[in-house]
Design a protein around this motif. Structure first.
Motif, PDB file in Angstrom:
ATOM      1  N   TYR A  49       0.680  -1.011   0.075  1.00 15.61           N
ATOM      2  CA  TYR A  49      -0.002   0.015  -0.051  1.00 15.61           C
ATOM      3  C   TYR A  49       0.820   1.213   0.167  1.00 15.61           C
ATOM      4  O   TYR A  49       1.881   1.379   0.720  1.00 15.61           O
ATOM      5  CB  TYR A  49      -0.708  -0.127   1.317  1.00 15.61           C
ATOM      6  CG  TYR A  49      -1.743  -1.111   1.472  1.00 15.61           C
ATOM      7  CD1 TYR A  49      -3.016  -1.132   0.588  1.00 15.61           C
ATOM      8  CD2 TYR A  49      -1.508  -2.340   2.005  1.00 15.61           C
ATOM      9  CE1 TYR A  49      -3.864  -2.183   0.674  1.00 15.61           C
ATOM     10  CE2 TYR A  49      -2.094  -3.405   1.969  1.00 15.61           C
ATOM     11  CZ  TYR A  49      -3.475  -3.329   1.431  1.00 15.61           C
ATOM     12  OH  TYR A  49      -4.401  -4.539   1.626  1.00 15.61           O
ATOM     13  N   THR A  95      -3.275   1.026  -3.566  1.00 12.63           N
ATOM     14  CA  THR A  95      -3.011  -0.457  -3.624  1.00 12.63           C
ATOM     15  C   THR A  95      -1.945  -0.582  -4.896  1.00 12.63           C
ATOM     16  O   THR A  95      -1.993   0.009  -5.998  1.00 12.63           O
ATOM     17  CB  THR A  95      -4.084  -1.508  -3.923  1.00 12.63           C
ATOM     18  OG1 THR A  95      -4.641  -1.240  -5.258  1.00 12.63           O
ATOM     19  CG2 THR A  95      -5.199  -1.629  -2.884  1.00 12.63           C
ATOM     20  N   LEU A 101      -9.481  -1.163  -2.566  1.00  9.85           N
ATOM     21  CA  LEU A 101      -8.816  -1.183  -1.179  1.00  9.85           C
ATOM     22  C   LEU A 101      -9.356  -2.493  -0.768  1.00  9.85           C
ATOM     23  O   LEU A 101      -8.703  -3.365  -0.078  1.00  9.85           O
ATOM     24  CB  LEU A 101      -8.965   0.227  -0.539  1.00  9.85           C
ATOM     25  CG  LEU A 101      -8.354  -0.021   0.787  1.00  9.85           C
ATOM     26  CD1 LEU A 101      -6.662  -0.257   0.610  1.00  9.85           C
ATOM     27  CD2 LEU A 101      -8.465   1.472   1.560  1.00  9.85           C
TER      28      LEU A 101
END
Lengths: 205, 182
Positions: A49, A95, A101
């Motif tokens: 992330y 991401t 997400l």
């Protein structure tokens, strides 16, 4: 003595000029806030992330609402008035894979809805802002669902402004992650960078 | 002759300086990190360790209190048995069994949870350390950063090539939110 005064004056003038804040047009102002090198748009990558924190001054939010280059000072002030009392940020979680997400790294469909539920309703409790020595809870929270149209997931955040308001203080956003598996995430916006924000020069006053 | 020689020497020196600079820049930059030290002195590890200890202590206290109740009841049952109080024994036995089951179940669940929590925290810590060391390497132009963990992965290295202190400072500063700009 006169010579000393003259030397001091000579040294002070360029110093004052360099310290004076520059004036920017609405478009330049928006670009300045977004430009990473100015320190108001800070990112951090952990695992799969990327977390990006954008500090949003009132003027920036007001300009983004209308996107009108010719906005007057009066119109701007009117837009700013209801915003006062809070400080605003956007936390963007991206991401690595470009997936939504909620879908990143899940093994069952139920996890998708658990994450969605968490992002919509509970993540607010895991967010706080360390403003100087004060730790402030997140009082304004909105998760912008993107319905898998892109990798960015935006969280619009608002925090109180401490009573002993000092604009020169560093602001660190703390996310006590519960679902992404990254652990605690902290992102800091330096007080100096906030102080350095240029003045907004409007075409019509 | 002198007029020709001087610029020639100058050009040669400058060219050599550039060449050496180029060769130096092309050389791989190598360093190693004592991972044990980075892990143990990482702020996030210290925070999570504290959290884990608090949770484990709380769970232990719960188990201790259940165990105490179980011991008291067990002694009561023993007294019933020794005094031949069959009725009392029959009456209190199911309660003892229930309490024992509850104790065993809780003990097992806590053990599993503690293990899972330790593993989860460890994964989170390494995820962040790995990321920050990677960022450090990129920012400081290292070709390789080797991780020594005391298991023999690095058997010898010159002291000058150790960057543990720099990495530790960078990792902790990044964790506190600098965004890799330290």
């Amino acid at each position: 003595m006169r010579l000393v005064v003259q030397i001091v004056a000579l040294l002070a003038v360029p110093l004052m000029i360099s310290c004076a804040k520059e004036n920017l047009s609405p478009k330049q102002y928006v670009n300045y806030i977004r430009e990473e090198t100015n320190g108001l748009n800070v990112s951090k990558q952990v695992g799969d992330y990327e977390f990006r924190l954008l500090y949003k001054p009132y003027e920036y939010i007001a300009l983004m609402q209308d996107k009108d280059e010719n906005i007057s000072r009066q119109q701007l002030d009117q837009k700013i008035k209801p915003m006062k009392g809070l400080q605003y940020f956007t936390l963007t979680i991206r991401t690595k894979s470009g997936q939504e997400l909620m879908r990143e790294g899940i093994s069952e469909e139920t996890e998708y809805y658990d994450r969605l539920d968490y992002l919509v309703s509970y993540m607010q409790n895991d967010l706080s802002l360390i403003d100087g020595n004060d730790t402030l809870p997140c009082v304004l929270y909105h998760f912008e669902r993107n319905y898998n149209t892109g990798p960015d997931n935006n969280l619009l955040l608002g925090f109180d402004i401490p009573a002993n308001k000092n604009t020169g203080r560093d602001k660190t956003l703390v996310l006590e992650d519960q679902v992404l598996g990254t652990g605690k995430i902290m992102i800091r916006i330096a007080g100096n960078d906030i102080n350095r924000i240029p003045q907004l020069q409007l075409l019509s006053q | 002759m002198k007029k020709v020689l001087l610029p020639l020497i100058c050009i040669t020196v400058v060219t050599m300086a550039f060449a050496m600079g180029f060769i130096y820049a092309k050389q791989p930059r190598l360093a190693y990190v004592n991972l044990d030290k980075v892990y143990n002195d990482f702020e996030m590890k210290k925070e999570l360790e504290k959290k884990l200890t608090t949770v484990q202590d709380m769970r232990k206290r719960q188990l201790d209190s259940l165990e105490l109740g179980l011991n008291i009841l067990s002694r009561t049952l023993q007294n019933f048995e020794m005094s031949g109080n069959k009725k009392g024994l029959e009456e209190r036995m199911p309660e003892f069994e229930m309490l024992r089951q509850e104790y065993l179940q809780k003990q097992q669940a806590f053990e599993q949870d503690n293990q899972a929590m330790t593993q989860q925290y460890s994964e989170q810590i390494w995820k962040q350390i790995n990321q920050y060391v990677k960022d450090f390497g990129k920012n400081k132009n290292y070709t390789y950063i080797l991780g020594g963990d005391g298991t023999g992965s690095i058997m010898y290295a010159q002291e000058g090539n150790e960057i543990t202190a720099d990495v530790l400072a960078y990792v902790n500063e990044s964790y506190k939110g600098s965004g890799g700009k330290n």
